[in-house]
Motif scaffolding. Structure first.
Motif, PDB file in Angstrom:
ATOM      1  N   TYR A 407      23.319 -19.179 -17.436  1.00 25.89           N
ATOM      2  CA  TYR A 407      22.647 -18.492 -16.321  1.00 25.89           C
ATOM      3  C   TYR A 407      23.092 -19.064 -14.977  1.00 25.89           C
ATOM      4  CZ  TYR A 407      19.655 -16.195 -19.688  1.00 25.89           C
ATOM      5  OH  TYR A 407      19.197 -15.411 -20.713  1.00 25.89           O
ATOM      6  N   PHE A 408      23.206 -18.162 -13.979  1.00 25.42           N
ATOM      7  CA  PHE A 408      23.696 -18.567 -12.657  1.00 25.42           C
ATOM      8  C   PHE A 408      23.253 -17.530 -11.614  1.00 25.42           C
ATOM      9  CE2 PHE A 408      26.780 -16.127 -15.020  1.00 25.42           C
ATOM     10  CZ  PHE A 408      27.113 -15.112 -14.150  1.00 25.42           C
ATOM     11  N   PRO A 409      23.208 -17.902 -10.322  1.00 25.23           N
ATOM     12  CA  PRO A 409      22.780 -16.976  -9.261  1.00 25.23           C
ATOM     13  C   PRO A 409      23.974 -16.216  -8.682  1.00 25.23           C
ATOM     14  CG  PRO A 409      22.950 -19.182  -8.378  1.00 25.23           C
ATOM     15  CD  PRO A 409      23.394 -19.272  -9.807  1.00 25.23           C
ATOM     16  N   VAL A 410      24.195 -15.019  -9.154  1.00 25.70           N
ATOM     17  CA  VAL A 410      25.382 -14.284  -8.739  1.00 25.70           C
ATOM     18  C   VAL A 410      25.344 -13.984  -7.238  1.00 25.70           C
ATOM     19  CG1 VAL A 410      24.510 -11.950  -9.180  1.00 25.70           C
ATOM     20  CG2 VAL A 410      26.952 -12.426  -9.451  1.00 25.70           C
ATOM     21  N   ASP A 411      24.154 -13.843  -6.663  1.00 27.51           N
ATOM     22  CA  ASP A 411      24.056 -13.549  -5.228  1.00 27.51           C
ATOM     23  C   ASP A 411      24.582 -14.709  -4.388  1.00 27.51           C
ATOM     24  OD1 ASP A 411      21.688 -14.779  -6.396  1.00 27.51           O
ATOM     25  OD2 ASP A 411      20.835 -14.747  -4.388  1.00 27.51           O
ATOM     26  N   LEU A 412      24.308 -15.936  -4.816  1.00 29.73           N
ATOM     27  CA  LEU A 412      24.819 -17.096  -4.078  1.00 29.73           C
ATOM     28  C   LEU A 412      26.328 -17.209  -4.212  1.00 29.73           C
ATOM     29  CD1 LEU A 412      22.167 -19.914  -4.767  1.00 29.73           C
ATOM     30  CD2 LEU A 412      22.280 -18.257  -2.886  1.00 29.73           C
ATOM     31  N   LEU A 413      26.845 -16.832  -5.371  1.00 28.04           N
ATOM     32  CA  LEU A 413      28.304 -16.878  -5.570  1.00 28.04           C
ATOM     33  C   LEU A 413      28.999 -15.839  -4.700  1.00 28.04           C
ATOM     34  CD1 LEU A 413      28.513 -17.304  -9.466  1.00 28.04           C
ATOM     35  CD2 LEU A 413      28.494 -19.084  -7.706  1.00 28.04           C
ATOM     36  N   LYS A 414      28.448 -14.647  -4.644  1.00 31.49           N
ATOM     37  CA  LYS A 414      29.062 -13.583  -3.838  1.00 31.49           C
ATOM     38  C   LYS A 414      29.030 -13.911  -2.352  1.00 31.49           C
ATOM     39  CE  LYS A 414      27.887  -9.325  -5.127  1.00 31.49           C
ATOM     40  NZ  LYS A 414      27.026  -8.207  -5.585  1.00 31.49           N
ATOM     41  N   ALA A 415      28.068 -14.752  -1.961  1.00 31.97           N
ATOM     42  CA  ALA A 415      27.923 -15.089  -0.540  1.00 31.97           C
ATOM     43  C   ALA A 415      28.802 -16.262  -0.108  1.00 31.97           C
ATOM     44  CB  ALA A 415      26.462 -15.417  -0.236  1.00 31.97           C
ATOM     45  N   LEU A 416      29.512 -16.875  -1.064  1.00 31.31           N
ATOM     46  CA  LEU A 416      30.350 -18.032  -0.705  1.00 31.31           C
ATOM     47  C   LEU A 416      31.470 -17.608   0.241  1.00 31.31           C
ATOM     48  CD1 LEU A 416      30.725 -19.880  -4.155  1.00 31.31           C
ATOM     49  CD2 LEU A 416      29.335 -20.566  -2.189  1.00 31.31           C
ATOM     50  N   THR A 417      31.663 -18.380   1.294  1.00 28.42           N
ATOM     51  CA  THR A 417      32.728 -18.066   2.260  1.00 28.42           C
ATOM     52  C   THR A 417      34.071 -18.645   1.835  1.00 28.42           C
ATOM     53  OG1 THR A 417      32.070 -20.014   3.552  1.00 28.42           O
ATOM     54  CG2 THR A 417      31.122 -17.888   4.193  1.00 28.42           C
ATOM     55  N   ASP A 418      34.045 -19.671   0.991  1.00 29.99           N
ATOM     56  CA  ASP A 418      35.285 -20.270   0.483  1.00 29.99           C
ATOM     57  C   ASP A 418      35.779 -19.416  -0.687  1.00 29.99           C
ATOM     58  OD1 ASP A 418      37.281 -21.777  -0.745  1.00 29.99           O
ATOM     59  OD2 ASP A 418      36.358 -23.693  -0.176  1.00 29.99           O
ATOM     60  N   LYS A 419      36.721 -18.513  -0.381  1.00 33.87           N
ATOM     61  CA  LYS A 419      37.179 -17.566  -1.404  1.00 33.87           C
ATOM     62  C   LYS A 419      37.847 -18.249  -2.587  1.00 33.87           C
ATOM     63  CE  LYS A 419      37.731 -13.404   1.432  1.00 33.87           C
ATOM     64  NZ  LYS A 419      38.663 -12.322   1.816  1.00 33.87           N
ATOM     65  N   ARG A 420      38.520 -19.367  -2.306  1.00 36.52           N
ATOM     66  CA  ARG A 420      39.218 -20.068  -3.391  1.00 36.52           C
ATOM     67  C   ARG A 420      38.212 -20.580  -4.433  1.00 36.52           C
ATOM     68  NH1 ARG A 420      40.146 -25.033  -4.793  1.00 36.52           N
ATOM     69  NH2 ARG A 420      39.094 -25.873  -2.939  1.00 36.52           N
ATOM     70  N   VAL A 421      37.143 -21.211  -3.963  1.00 31.50           N
ATOM     71  CA  VAL A 421      36.118 -21.722  -4.874  1.00 31.50           C
ATOM     72  C   VAL A 421      35.400 -20.556  -5.564  1.00 31.50           C
ATOM     73  CG1 VAL A 421      33.928 -22.986  -5.021  1.00 31.50           C
ATOM     74  CG2 VAL A 421      35.778 -23.855  -3.578  1.00 31.50           C
ATOM     75  N   ARG A 422      35.068 -19.527  -4.784  1.00 32.12           N
ATOM     76  CA  ARG A 422      34.371 -18.375  -5.352  1.00 32.12           C
ATOM     77  C   ARG A 422      35.195 -17.733  -6.467  1.00 32.12           C
ATOM     78  NH1 ARG A 422      33.307 -14.029  -1.052  1.00 32.12           N
ATOM     79  NH2 ARG A 422      35.509 -13.582  -1.420  1.00 32.12           N
ATOM     80  N   ASN A 423      36.454 -17.520  -6.212  1.00 29.91           N
ATOM     81  CA  ASN A 423      37.316 -16.885  -7.215  1.00 29.91           C
ATOM     82  C   ASN A 423      37.498 -17.756  -8.445  1.00 29.91           C
ATOM     83  OD1 ASN A 423      37.615 -14.629  -5.674  1.00 29.91           O
ATOM     84  ND2 ASN A 423      39.678 -15.098  -4.943  1.00 29.91           N
ATOM     85  N   ALA A 424      37.579 -19.066  -8.221  1.00 31.59           N
ATOM     86  CA  ALA A 424      37.730 -19.986  -9.354  1.00 31.59           C
ATOM     87  C   ALA A 424      36.496 -19.934 -10.252  1.00 31.59           C
ATOM     88  CB  ALA A 424      37.953 -21.413  -8.845  1.00 31.59           C
TER      89      ALA A 424
END
Length: 439
Positions: A407-424
């Motif tokens: 389980y994880f908060p997809v909304d917080l992931l989508k809001a990440l400004t660091d695209k490299r970390v988000r995509n990883a």
């Protein structure tokens, strides 16, 4: 007339959507229902967070406890006059059936897990402690509260009495399967209970089933199997339970932090946080009080507690993916590293949750928990273990099924400004990076 034999001047009934009516004639049972400890069960939901998945699941432990009592009452009516049944145990059975869930706390299982509590311990403590329930039971006899507690603790000398409330085919399960199916609106939990009650027979230390009722028991076993995987272990319900557990855990951690000061002193939780819970503290707590704190904790200065409470109160739940801890532990460790790098605390926002169930078991010597199997009584009087006579039950006997979700908060992931970390992160979770559909 002795109190234990006293009857009401007229029978009282509770209208019930599952059993049609719950009948009460014994003064003892009527007085037990009126106690504050039993009335508290109106404020404890039977299915915890399941109403966030199945919106009709608002029924309480009070409903269920009356239902278990009613089933045992009907069983005992059928047992009257039969060999092996001692009718002197009747009031004990009815009292234990009514009180068997007395010690459940708010959002039972999540609450127990975080605070390391056991509802059966508190059920027994309420029965033998300084309570109104104990006062009523004491009027039956000085040893009666302990006898009721022993039945619930499964240590009572007459195991036939215990098996009515706690076995692989008992009044507890027969009520909650039907009641939970009714209130969730699913069809899985329905089976022919009236047929099962008609073919139950008392034999020494257990209840057996006439072989002619085997198909009704098969239906019951399969109903239980389906209810666990379609309702009780529903991944959305589990998401809410994950958040609930993390709220309790975060509040406890903040209480233990000398530098943090709550805007509202968590008075009702202090003894739970300090792990010195008294019986008086325990029975004061119910779900209305817990939700009051959750509502106010949305305004707390701690961002994690505030966010978790807002998610729970407004059903903004965590998303999930299938997870195999035996094969994906390296992925999990990498996700933890990436979450920390992104400023998202994995302790509260990256959670592996596991569920498992054994729908039916046969006796296997040496097992940690001995599960007495269901026996069929054949026409010649011999007993035969159910799975040896039923192909349906044999196919699932002893087969423990386990399911893991991450389980994880997809909304917080989508809001990440660091695209490299988000995509990883998304690459590991979904295998598609930024192009993944994470809704």
């Amino acid at each position: 007339m002795a109190y234990k034999d006293e009857q009401l001047s007229e029978e009282k009934v509770f209208k019930d959507p599952v059993h049609r009516y719950v009948h009460v004639r014994d003064r003892v049972i009527w007085d037990l229902i009126a106690t504050p400890e039993f009335q508290r069960l109106r404020r404890i939901k039977q299915l915890g967070t399941t109403n966030l998945t199945f919106h009709g699941a608002e029924h309480s432990r009070f409903n269920h406890s009356l239902g278990v009592y009613e089933i045992v009452r009907r069983i005992l009516n059928n047992f009257k006059g039969r060999e092996h049944w001692n009718n002197e145990e009747r009031l004990l059975c009815l009292s234990a059936a009514l009180l068997h869930d007395l010690g459940h706390g708010p959002f039972s299982h999540s609450f127990e897990k975080v605070f390391k509590l056991d509802h059966e311990y508190f059920t027994q403590a309420i029965i033998v402690g300084d309570t109104k329930v104990n006062e009523v039971l004491q009027k039956v006899g000085p040893d009666f509260p302990n006898r009721v507690a022993d039945v619930i603790g499964k240590t009572y000398e007459d195991q036939l009495v215990v098996s009515l409330i706690s076995s692989q085919i008992d009044a507890d399960r027969m009520d909650y399967l039907q009641r939970d199916a009714y209130y969730t609106g699913v069809s899985y939990g329905h089976f022919d209970m009236e047929r099962i009650l008609r073919v139950m027979r008392p034999i020494e230390d257990q209840v057996v089933i006439k072989s002619t009722g085997m198909h009704a028991v098969e239906d019951y076993i399969m109903s239980r199997y389906q209810m666990y995987w379609q309702v009780y272990f529903h991944p959305v319900t589990r998401s809410a339970e994950v958040i609930l557990s993390k709220i309790f855990g975060r509040a406890k951690a903040l209480y233990q932090d000398p530098d943090y000061e709550f805007k509202l002193e968590p008075t009702h939780f202090i003894s739970f946080f300090e792990e010195n819970v008294t019986l008086a503290d325990y029975v004061k707590l119910d779900e209305t009080i817990v939700q009051y704190y959750f509502h106010l904790w949305q305004e707390e200065d701690d961002a994690i507690l505030s966010d978790l409470c807002e998610r729970f109160m407004n059903r903004r739940l965590l998303k999930y993916v299938e997870f195999n801890p035996n094969l994906q532990m390296n992925d999990y460790m990498e996700l933890m590293r990436l979450f920390k790098q992104a400023g998202i605390d994995p302790e509260y926002y990256l959670v592996v949750d596991s569920s498992s169930d054994l729908p039916y078991d046969f006796y296997r010597p040496g097992e940690e928990e001995e599960r007495l199997p269901i026996h069929l009584q054949m026409p010649n009087g011999n007993l035969k273990e159910l799975s040896r006579h039923s192909d349906i039950v044999e196919s699932i006997s002893g087969k423990k099924r386990t399911d893991h979700k991450l389980y994880f908060p997809v909304d917080l992931l989508k809001a990440l400004t660091d695209k490299r970390v988000r995509n990883a992160i998304l690459e590991i979770l979904y295998g598609q990076g930024e192009s993944s559909n994470v809704d």
